[in-house]
Write a protein that holds these residues in place. Structure first.
Motif, PDB file in Angstrom:
ATOM      1  N   PRO A  69      35.209  91.316  51.242  1.00  0.00           N
ATOM      2  CA  PRO A  69      35.883  90.719  50.097  1.00  0.00           C
ATOM      3  C   PRO A  69      36.755  89.548  50.529  1.00  0.00           C
ATOM      4  N   GLU A  70      36.871  88.588  49.647  1.00  0.00           N
ATOM      5  CA  GLU A  70      37.710  87.427  49.909  1.00  0.00           C
ATOM      6  C   GLU A  70      39.167  87.854  49.961  1.00  0.00           C
ATOM      7  N   PRO A  71      39.918  87.337  50.940  1.00  0.00           N
ATOM      8  CA  PRO A  71      41.338  87.700  50.969  1.00  0.00           C
ATOM      9  C   PRO A  71      42.048  87.112  49.755  1.00  0.00           C
ATOM     10  N   SER A  72      42.887  87.923  49.164  1.00  0.00           N
ATOM     11  CA  SER A  72      43.585  87.461  47.973  1.00  0.00           C
ATOM     12  C   SER A  72      44.703  86.507  48.359  1.00  0.00           C
ATOM     13  N   GLU A  73      45.071  85.663  47.447  1.00  0.00           N
ATOM     14  CA  GLU A  73      46.155  84.712  47.690  1.00  0.00           C
ATOM     15  C   GLU A  73      47.452  85.436  47.983  1.00  0.00           C
ATOM     16  N   GLN A  74      47.665  86.572  47.330  1.00  0.00           N
ATOM     17  CA  GLN A  74      48.914  87.285  47.493  1.00  0.00           C
ATOM     18  C   GLN A  74      49.027  87.862  48.895  1.00  0.00           C
ATOM     19  N   ARG A  75      47.935  88.332  49.475  1.00  0.00           N
ATOM     20  CA  ARG A  75      47.983  88.926  50.802  1.00  0.00           C
ATOM     21  C   ARG A  75      48.123  87.886  51.889  1.00  0.00           C
ATOM     22  N   SER A  76      47.811  86.611  51.627  1.00  0.00           N
ATOM     23  CA  SER A  76      47.808  85.616  52.685  1.00  0.00           C
ATOM     24  C   SER A  76      49.203  85.297  53.192  1.00  0.00           C
ATOM     25  N   GLY A  77      50.235  85.636  52.483  1.00  0.00           N
ATOM     26  CA  GLY A  77      51.600  85.473  52.987  1.00  0.00           C
ATOM     27  C   GLY A  77      52.225  84.173  52.552  1.00  0.00           C
ATOM     28  N   GLY A  78      53.164  84.238  51.660  1.00  0.00           N
ATOM     29  CA  GLY A  78      53.800  83.047  51.139  1.00  0.00           C
ATOM     30  C   GLY A  78      54.629  82.310  52.165  1.00  0.00           C
ATOM     31  N   ARG A  79      55.368  83.037  53.024  1.00  0.00           N
ATOM     32  CA  ARG A  79      56.215  82.386  54.017  1.00  0.00           C
ATOM     33  C   ARG A  79      55.398  81.565  54.994  1.00  0.00           C
ATOM     34  N   ARG A  80      54.300  82.137  55.456  1.00  0.00           N
ATOM     35  CA  ARG A  80      53.478  81.452  56.441  1.00  0.00           C
ATOM     36  C   ARG A  80      52.895  80.172  55.868  1.00  0.00           C
ATOM     37  N   GLU A  81      52.514  80.214  54.610  1.00  0.00           N
ATOM     38  CA  GLU A  81      51.927  79.035  53.986  1.00  0.00           C
ATOM     39  C   GLU A  81      52.947  77.927  53.799  1.00  0.00           C
ATOM     40  N   LEU A  82      54.213  78.254  53.796  1.00  0.00           N
ATOM     41  CA  LEU A  82      55.252  77.245  53.643  1.00  0.00           C
ATOM     42  C   LEU A  82      55.636  76.589  54.958  1.00  0.00           C
ATOM     43  N   ALA A  83      55.144  77.087  56.084  1.00  0.00           N
ATOM     44  CA  ALA A  83      55.556  76.594  57.391  1.00  0.00           C
ATOM     45  C   ALA A  83      55.258  75.106  57.567  1.00  0.00           C
ATOM     46  N   ALA A  84      54.059  74.654  57.248  1.00  0.00           N
ATOM     47  CA  ALA A  84      53.704  73.248  57.452  1.00  0.00           C
ATOM     48  C   ALA A  84      54.512  72.315  56.547  1.00  0.00           C
ATOM     49  N   PRO A  85      54.633  72.594  55.245  1.00  0.00           N
ATOM     50  CA  PRO A  85      55.455  71.705  54.418  1.00  0.00           C
ATOM     51  C   PRO A  85      56.923  71.695  54.848  1.00  0.00           C
TER      52      PRO A  85
END
Length: 152
Positions: A69-85
């Motif tokens: 199954p495709e990983p859900s957006e919620q499981r991908s981790g909001g903090r980690r996704e904010l690291a680059a910006p």
């Protein structure tokens, strides 16, 4: 006429037949010797009728394994996704503060922010490997205690 066994085949049909044969081999329906023998028949095939005996005793289609199954957006981790910006904003902020205050100290924020955001990525990576549950937390705590003991 199109399904006639006397119709000549081309490279594309031979490649499709080899793909089907490979799937049967991967599913364990053929031994290595059988696969080699049948591969030779496919390579030498000129007509559709030449391919028919190769698959005569095999099922028509090979069931494919279900895709993960495709990983859900919620499981991908909001903090980690904010690291680059966040890192981009820190660099811009350091430049603005440097030009307004004429001091280089603001550039020290860049490696500090990199350490913080790198820690976020590392924590996410460990949780992804160990699992987000209670067991993963226990393993992570044991690793942290072990690392602290090694440092002292």
């Amino acid at each position: 006429m199109a399904d006639s066994p006397d119709v000549r085949i081309g490279t594309a049909e031979r490649e499709q037949a080899m793909q089907r044969l490979s799937e049967h081999f991967a599913a364990g329906r053929l031994s290595v010797a059988e696969f080699d023998e049948r591969s030779g028949h496919i390579a030498a095939a000129v007509t559709r009728g030449d391919l028919a005996p190769v698959f005569a005793d095999l099922p028509a289609s090979v069931p494919t394994a279900p895709e993960p199954p495709e990983p859900s957006e919620q499981r991908s981790g909001g903090r980690r996704e904010l690291a680059a910006p966040i890192m981009g904003l820190i660099v811009l902020l350091a430049l603005v503060l440097f030009f307004t205050t004429h001091t280089w100290v603001w550039f020290l924020m860049i490696p500090a922010a990199g350490i913080v955001t790198g820690g976020l990525r590392q924590r996410h990576h460990e949780h992804r490997i160990l699992g987000d549950g209670e067991r993963g937390d226990r393993i992570l705590e044991r690793r942290q205690r072990r690392d602290r003991r090694r440092r002292h």
